[in-house]
Enzyme design. Structure first.
Site, short mmCIF file in Angstrom:
data_model
loop_
_atom_site.label_atom_id
_atom_site.label_comp_id
_atom_site.label_asym_id
_atom_site.label_seq_id
_atom_site.Cartn_x
_atom_site.Cartn_y
_atom_site.Cartn_z
N LYS A 77 -11.33 -1.51 6.36
CA LYS A 77 -10.04 -1.03 7.16
C LYS A 77 -10.45 -0.64 8.52
O LYS A 77 -11.43 0.18 8.50
CB LYS A 77 -9.16 -0.10 6.42
CG LYS A 77 -8.26 0.46 7.21
CD LYS A 77 -7.29 1.38 6.40
CE LYS A 77 -6.76 2.49 7.04
NZ LYS A 77 -5.42 3.05 6.46
N THR A 104 -4.63 5.86 1.41
CA THR A 104 -5.03 7.34 1.72
C THR A 104 -5.85 7.94 0.30
O THR A 104 -5.73 9.24 -0.05
CB THR A 104 -3.77 8.27 1.78
OG1 THR A 104 -2.84 7.51 2.51
CG2 THR A 104 -4.28 9.55 2.58
N ARG A 125 0.15 10.35 -0.14
CA ARG A 125 0.52 11.53 0.86
C ARG A 125 1.65 12.16 0.66
O ARG A 125 2.11 13.16 1.04
CB ARG A 125 1.01 10.76 2.30
CG ARG A 125 -0.18 10.35 2.82
CD ARG A 125 0.07 9.61 4.34
NE ARG A 125 -0.83 8.59 4.49
CZ ARG A 125 -0.87 7.97 5.46
NH1 ARG A 125 -0.11 8.39 6.56
NH2 ARG A 125 -1.80 7.04 5.70
N GLU A 137 0.75 -1.12 0.18
CA GLU A 137 -0.15 0.05 -0.06
C GLU A 137 0.74 1.32 -0.02
O GLU A 137 1.56 1.66 0.98
CB GLU A 137 -0.93 -0.05 1.15
CG GLU A 137 -1.67 1.16 1.27
CD GLU A 137 -2.51 1.68 2.67
OE1 GLU A 137 -2.92 0.51 3.15
OE2 GLU A 137 -2.83 2.35 2.93
C1 3PG Z 1 -1.82 5.05 8.27
O1 3PG Z 1 -2.64 5.31 7.51
O2 3PG Z 1 -0.98 6.23 8.62
C2 3PG Z 1 -1.89 4.11 8.74
O3 3PG Z 1 -2.80 3.46 9.67
C3 3PG Z 1 -0.28 3.50 9.51
O4 3PG Z 1 -0.58 3.77 10.78
P1 3PG Z 1 0.92 3.46 11.58
O5 3PG Z 1 1.98 4.35 11.19
O6 3PG Z 1 0.44 3.66 13.12
O7 3PG Z 1 1.10 2.04 11.34
#
Ligand code: 3PG
Length: 211
Positions: A132, A72, A48, A44
């Site tokens: 999710k 995202t 961002r 994934e």
């Molecule tokens: C996110 O979208 O930031 C994820 O959930 C990752 O979260 P984490 O950095 O706590 O694994």
């Protein structure tokens, strides 16, 4: 891997989905190769950073063993851009009908983000049963998933957010959890140092205990 994936196939493959933040296109291919060598193919890449789409494109073209997805995804435009860049699944931090419909139109399996019963019901109304749970630790952790297993007996979750190698097993032992997601598999410092061996070792070690 079949051309048309289902959300459940995406979840069950590893069953850990690395949540990846890439700032440099040059990192994309060696990082993806390291994860695949370590046994993780569902990747994934989060939308961002300005480089995210180019990174997805590079992985899709140059790492045949990887299945690149977009994280995202917050809009229909995000979903369309990701599909064009070669993403084969999408993950969103929340759920809207617009994003749900856009992914259906694109044939892109979506793991929509939910944190409440109402959000689960909205996703279910639109036919989404693999979701999710985000942000998993902050929104109630394993106890929340246990509570949801009653009314939402037909839903499978991918908890993400605050999941680490220390607590992933607490989630994966639950019958309504099909996989977990997290950024711990691709540490920012390993990327910055080009330490692909560390990323491969992390992936391999993770696969050994989750499977
Ligand atoms: C996110 O979208 O930031 C994820 O959930 C990752 O979260 P984490 O950095 O706590 O694994």
């Amino acid at each position: 891997m079949a051309v048309n994936l289902t959300s459940l196939q995406v979840m069950q493959d590893a069953p850990v989905i690395p949540v990846i933040v890439l700032n440099d296109v040059a990192h994309a291919v060696p990082m993806a190769r390291a994860l695949v060598a370590g046994g993780i193919r569902m990747l994934e890449v989060t939308l961002r950073t300005p480089q995210a789409l180019a990174c997805m494109e590079a992985i899709a073209q140059e790492v045949p063993g990887a299945v690149v997805g977009a994280g995202t995804v917050r809009s229909a435009a995000d979903a369309a851009a990701a599909a064009k860049a070669g993403a084969r699944f999408a993950v969103s931090p929340g759920y809207t009908k617009t994003v749900g419909q856009a992914c259906k139109d694109l044939g892109l399996p979506l793991l929509p983000g939910v944190a409440t019963g109402s959000e689960i019901m909205m996703a279910l109304e639109d036919g989404y049963t693999e979701l999710k749970f985000f942000p998993a630790m902050q929104a109630g952790g394993p106890a929340m998933l246990k509570a949801w297993s009653g009314p939402f007996f037909d839903v499978k979750f991918c908890p993400t957010g605050g999941v680490t190698s220390q607590n992933a097993a607490d989630f994966l032992s639950l019958p309504n959890v099909a996989c977990v997601g997290g950024s711990w598999l691709v540490p920012a410092d390993a990327l910055a140092q080009g330490d692909w061996a560390r990323i491969e070792a992390l992936a391999r070690a993770t696969c050994q205990w989750v499977r």
